[in-house]
Scaffold this active site. Sequence first.
Site, mmCIF file in Angstrom:
data_model
loop_
_atom_site.group_PDB
_atom_site.id
_atom_site.type_symbol
_atom_site.label_atom_id
_atom_site.label_comp_id
_atom_site.label_asym_id
_atom_site.label_seq_id
_atom_site.Cartn_x
_atom_site.Cartn_y
_atom_site.Cartn_z
ATOM 1 N N GLY A 22 0.836 -1.202 0.000
ATOM 2 C CA GLY A 22 0.000 0.000 0.000
ATOM 3 C C GLY A 22 0.870 1.250 0.000
ATOM 4 O O GLY A 22 2.048 1.208 0.343
ATOM 5 N N ARG A 26 -1.121 8.801 3.904
ATOM 6 C CA ARG A 26 -1.500 9.663 5.035
ATOM 7 C C ARG A 26 -0.358 9.934 6.004
ATOM 8 O O ARG A 26 -0.467 10.792 6.873
ATOM 9 C CB ARG A 26 -2.709 9.067 5.764
ATOM 10 C CG ARG A 26 -4.021 9.438 5.080
ATOM 11 C CD ARG A 26 -5.188 8.897 5.855
ATOM 12 N NE ARG A 26 -5.395 7.486 5.597
ATOM 13 C CZ ARG A 26 -6.138 6.682 6.369
ATOM 14 N NH1 ARG A 26 -6.742 7.179 7.438
ATOM 15 N NH2 ARG A 26 -6.294 5.419 6.068
ATOM 16 N N THR A 89 -6.456 -6.188 -1.679
ATOM 17 C CA THR A 89 -5.781 -7.160 -0.818
ATOM 18 C C THR A 89 -5.795 -8.575 -1.427
ATOM 19 O O THR A 89 -4.835 -9.331 -1.266
ATOM 20 C CB THR A 89 -6.433 -7.193 0.577
ATOM 21 O OG1 THR A 89 -7.856 -7.291 0.424
ATOM 22 C CG2 THR A 89 -6.126 -5.929 1.361
ATOM 23 N N ASP A 113 1.201 -3.007 8.278
ATOM 24 C CA ASP A 113 0.984 -1.789 9.065
ATOM 25 C C ASP A 113 0.144 -2.055 10.310
ATOM 26 O O ASP A 113 -0.444 -1.133 10.875
ATOM 27 C CB ASP A 113 0.342 -0.690 8.198
ATOM 28 C CG ASP A 113 -1.009 -1.108 7.648
ATOM 29 O OD1 ASP A 113 -1.458 -2.238 7.922
ATOM 30 O OD2 ASP A 113 -1.630 -0.280 6.941
ATOM 31 N N GLY A 150 -14.363 -3.827 7.595
ATOM 32 C CA GLY A 150 -15.270 -4.821 7.047
ATOM 33 C C GLY A 150 -16.016 -5.500 8.197
ATOM 34 O O GLY A 150 -15.475 -5.660 9.283
ATOM 35 N N ARG A 325 26.888 5.175 22.560
ATOM 36 C CA ARG A 325 26.506 5.016 21.152
ATOM 37 C C ARG A 325 26.894 3.645 20.605
ATOM 38 O O ARG A 325 27.636 2.895 21.244
ATOM 39 C CB ARG A 325 27.135 6.147 20.339
ATOM 40 C CG ARG A 325 26.533 7.503 20.717
ATOM 41 C CD ARG A 325 27.306 8.655 20.120
ATOM 42 N NE ARG A 325 27.475 8.485 18.692
ATOM 43 C CZ ARG A 325 28.370 9.151 17.968
ATOM 44 N NH1 ARG A 325 29.177 10.021 18.549
ATOM 45 N NH2 ARG A 325 28.462 8.966 16.677
ATOM 46 N N TYR A 358 34.754 12.514 26.061
ATOM 47 C CA TYR A 358 34.349 11.885 24.812
ATOM 48 C C TYR A 358 35.343 10.782 24.510
ATOM 49 O O TYR A 358 36.536 11.044 24.322
ATOM 50 C CB TYR A 358 34.297 12.879 23.637
ATOM 51 C CG TYR A 358 34.091 12.136 22.345
ATOM 52 C CD1 TYR A 358 32.891 11.462 22.117
ATOM 53 C CD2 TYR A 358 35.093 12.042 21.378
ATOM 54 C CE1 TYR A 358 32.699 10.720 20.961
ATOM 55 C CE2 TYR A 358 34.913 11.294 20.227
ATOM 56 C CZ TYR A 358 33.707 10.638 20.029
ATOM 57 O OH TYR A 358 33.523 9.891 18.895
ATOM 58 N N TYR A 379 38.931 11.911 15.108
ATOM 59 C CA TYR A 379 38.568 12.295 13.737
ATOM 60 C C TYR A 379 39.444 13.445 13.280
ATOM 61 O O TYR A 379 39.534 14.474 13.957
ATOM 62 C CB TYR A 379 37.083 12.706 13.738
ATOM 63 C CG TYR A 379 36.513 13.005 12.381
ATOM 64 C CD1 TYR A 379 36.672 12.114 11.315
ATOM 65 C CD2 TYR A 379 35.772 14.167 12.162
ATOM 66 C CE1 TYR A 379 36.132 12.388 10.066
ATOM 67 C CE2 TYR A 379 35.213 14.438 10.913
ATOM 68 C CZ TYR A 379 35.400 13.545 9.870
ATOM 69 O OH TYR A 379 34.859 13.820 8.639
ATOM 70 N N SER A 397 42.917 14.939 34.021
ATOM 71 C CA SER A 397 41.795 15.725 33.493
ATOM 72 C C SER A 397 42.220 16.609 32.328
ATOM 73 O O SER A 397 43.361 17.055 32.248
ATOM 74 C CB SER A 397 41.227 16.612 34.597
ATOM 75 O OG SER A 397 40.621 15.785 35.560
HETATM 76 C C1 UD1 Z 1 -8.957 -4.082 5.071
HETATM 77 C C2 UD1 Z 1 -10.059 -5.144 4.978
HETATM 78 C C3 UD1 Z 1 -11.158 -4.795 5.979
HETATM 79 C C4 UD1 Z 1 -10.579 -4.737 7.372
HETATM 80 C C5 UD1 Z 1 -9.444 -3.734 7.419
HETATM 81 C C6 UD1 Z 1 -8.743 -3.798 8.752
HETATM 82 C C7 UD1 Z 1 -10.109 -5.876 2.655
HETATM 83 C C8 UD1 Z 1 -10.818 -5.789 1.370
HETATM 84 N N1 UD1 Z 1 -10.599 -5.125 3.644
HETATM 85 O O1 UD1 Z 1 -9.518 -2.862 4.617
HETATM 86 O O2 UD1 Z 1 -12.176 -5.771 5.928
HETATM 87 O O3 UD1 Z 1 -11.582 -4.382 8.313
HETATM 88 O O4 UD1 Z 1 -8.465 -4.013 6.405
HETATM 89 O O5 UD1 Z 1 -7.821 -2.764 8.873
HETATM 90 O O6 UD1 Z 1 -9.164 -6.616 2.781
HETATM 91 N N2 UD1 Z 1 -2.415 -3.744 0.407
HETATM 92 C C9 UD1 Z 1 -1.562 -4.211 -0.558
HETATM 93 N N3 UD1 Z 1 -1.957 -4.160 -1.858
HETATM 94 C C10 UD1 Z 1 -3.164 -3.673 -2.244
HETATM 95 C C11 UD1 Z 1 -4.053 -3.193 -1.235
HETATM 96 C C12 UD1 Z 1 -3.638 -3.253 0.084
HETATM 97 O O7 UD1 Z 1 -0.454 -4.658 -0.267
HETATM 98 O O8 UD1 Z 1 -3.453 -3.658 -3.439
HETATM 99 C C13 UD1 Z 1 -1.999 -3.810 1.817
HETATM 100 C C14 UD1 Z 1 -1.862 -2.421 2.450
HETATM 101 O O9 UD1 Z 1 -0.529 -1.966 2.359
HETATM 102 C C15 UD1 Z 1 -2.259 -2.682 3.877
HETATM 103 C C16 UD1 Z 1 -3.246 -3.850 3.793
HETATM 104 O O10 UD1 Z 1 -3.010 -4.454 2.541
HETATM 105 O O11 UD1 Z 1 -1.161 -3.101 4.652
HETATM 106 C C17 UD1 Z 1 -4.695 -3.437 3.959
HETATM 107 O O12 UD1 Z 1 -5.078 -2.592 2.908
HETATM 108 P P1 UD1 Z 1 -6.081 -1.390 3.132
HETATM 109 O O13 UD1 Z 1 -6.255 -0.698 1.835
HETATM 110 O O14 UD1 Z 1 -5.646 -0.585 4.302
HETATM 111 O O15 UD1 Z 1 -7.422 -2.157 3.492
HETATM 112 P P2 UD1 Z 1 -8.668 -1.543 4.235
HETATM 113 O O16 UD1 Z 1 -9.472 -0.791 3.274
HETATM 114 O O17 UD1 Z 1 -8.249 -0.873 5.477
HETATM 115 MG MG MG Z 2 -6.447 -0.074 6.231
#
Ligand code: UD1
Ligand code: MG
Length: 455
Positions: A22, A26, A89, A113, A150, A325, A358, A379, A397
């Site tokens: 994704g 945002r 997804t 995420d 969903g 460090r 240091y 350095y 010192s």
């Molecule tokens: C998705 C679920 C939803 C659920 C929600 C929870 C689906 C259709 N919906 O919705 O039911 O309640 O998560 O947070 O699955 N991603 C890809 N490739 C894509 C699209 C998405 O890798 O083409 C990855 C995104 O980076 C992310 C994850 O899939 O990590 C979820 O995608 P996102 O678009 O956030 O789904 P939601 O609409 O939130």
């Molecule tokens: Mg989402």
Amino acid sequence: MRTSRAAAPAAAAAAVVILAAGAGTRMKSATPKVLHPLAGWPMVRHVIENASALRPAPLIVGVVAPGADKVAAAFSPHSVVVQERPLGTGHAVRAALPALAGHDGPVLVVFGDAPLITPPTVRRLVSACTRARAAVGVLGFVARDPTPYGRLILRDNVLEKIVESRDASPAEKAVTLCNSGVMCISGALLPGLLAGLTNRNAKREFYLTDVVALARAAGHHAIAVEGSEAEFQGINSRAELAAAERALQQRLRSAALAAGVGMQDPETVWLAADTRLAGDVTIGPCVRFGPGVSVGAGSEIKAFCDIEGAKIGRDTIIGPFARIRPGSVVADRVHIGNYVELKATRMGRAAKANHLAYLGDSDIGEASNIGAGTIAVNYDGYGKHRTTIGRDAFIGSNSSLIAPIRIGRGANVTAGSVITEDVPAGAVAFGRARQVTKTGRAGQLRARLKARAKK
Ligand code: UD1
Ligand code: MG
């Protein structure tokens, strides 16, 4: 959810597909969302480590966007596939199918995420699916605000389908049991189920969630397993990242306290996911641990220290106001005091640097004493050079040790020295101008200065 108690089949190794293709717009960041740090690790590493905790060890496959080389690197040594276009997804999991070829154990799908999901919760889903012989299992939760999620539509404890918010009828919208996004799908059935997906929905995307209805239509079983909303928080914005950090810190602090670590003000101690603190370590207020730190038993980290990439021994005292460090190794019974900075430096057993120093690229021998204001001048504007100090040495010192330099065992560097040549073991080195003292001449000097000021 089925309640039958049939004997559980032997657990097959799972595969875990981690979706991370994704855009993460945002976050308003040039850094890909899943690489933003959380408790010292890139966000997606939490998801990878949690997946790795499954037993037997799972096959892990990352799904990344084209050109997302840094995200792909974060998955190493696991394999990644590229989803050419973000078409949903379900489409993303389809991209992972070649990497899953031959795998017919359960396939878990998790989001890159959503880093707060814990291994026990995922294990609960996998074993519930195995027990119920379900083709599909979904982790659900009752959401305070179900709007973005969903909805899980159940009948007689069987999961019939998942309806995305935008596609839901008013009756479906009233359902509060939501999809976390974590799904467990039979590997044997997955290719067939994905082949049946269409994008006939509000977002014109191939929804993974539609595999539930497809599995049911084909006569397979599907279940929902409930978890707590706190674990399923996804991260879409900086504010959500900050909230996740707070939640994760709470967990890490509680675990450290339970393991016998003392903290005067836990809320102000910042830990990394991999911080290793032995029992009876005590930590003062406002201490930050970056990644890669271990501290041995009985050591004390006083207030306002910042420690990263360092191994600290037992019964050692650090701080207040010390900065350790990466690459530093501090042995047992060492004292590091206020305003001391260590970088890639080894401190031998019982060595001391108690104030304002240091020490970079240095090796400090056992029981040596580093005086206030000592600088290892590592350095020269082009390269870094090492300072090596033998055991039982004394550095007076305000000394500057111009590296590369070696100070032998038991040597004594007098205070205020600028040391440019190696000092042999047992030697005394003076690296400063000889003092001139003129008896009784202070009055004369004052008179001369006063006269000059009047002109
Ligand atoms: C998705 C679920 C939803 C659920 C929600 C929870 C689906 C259709 N919906 O919705 O039911 O309640 O998560 O947070 O699955 N991603 C890809 N490739 C894509 C699209 C998405 O890798 O083409 C990855 C995104 O980076 C992310 C994850 O899939 O990590 C979820 O995608 P996102 O678009 O956030 O789904 P939601 O609409 O939130
Ligand atoms: Mg989402």
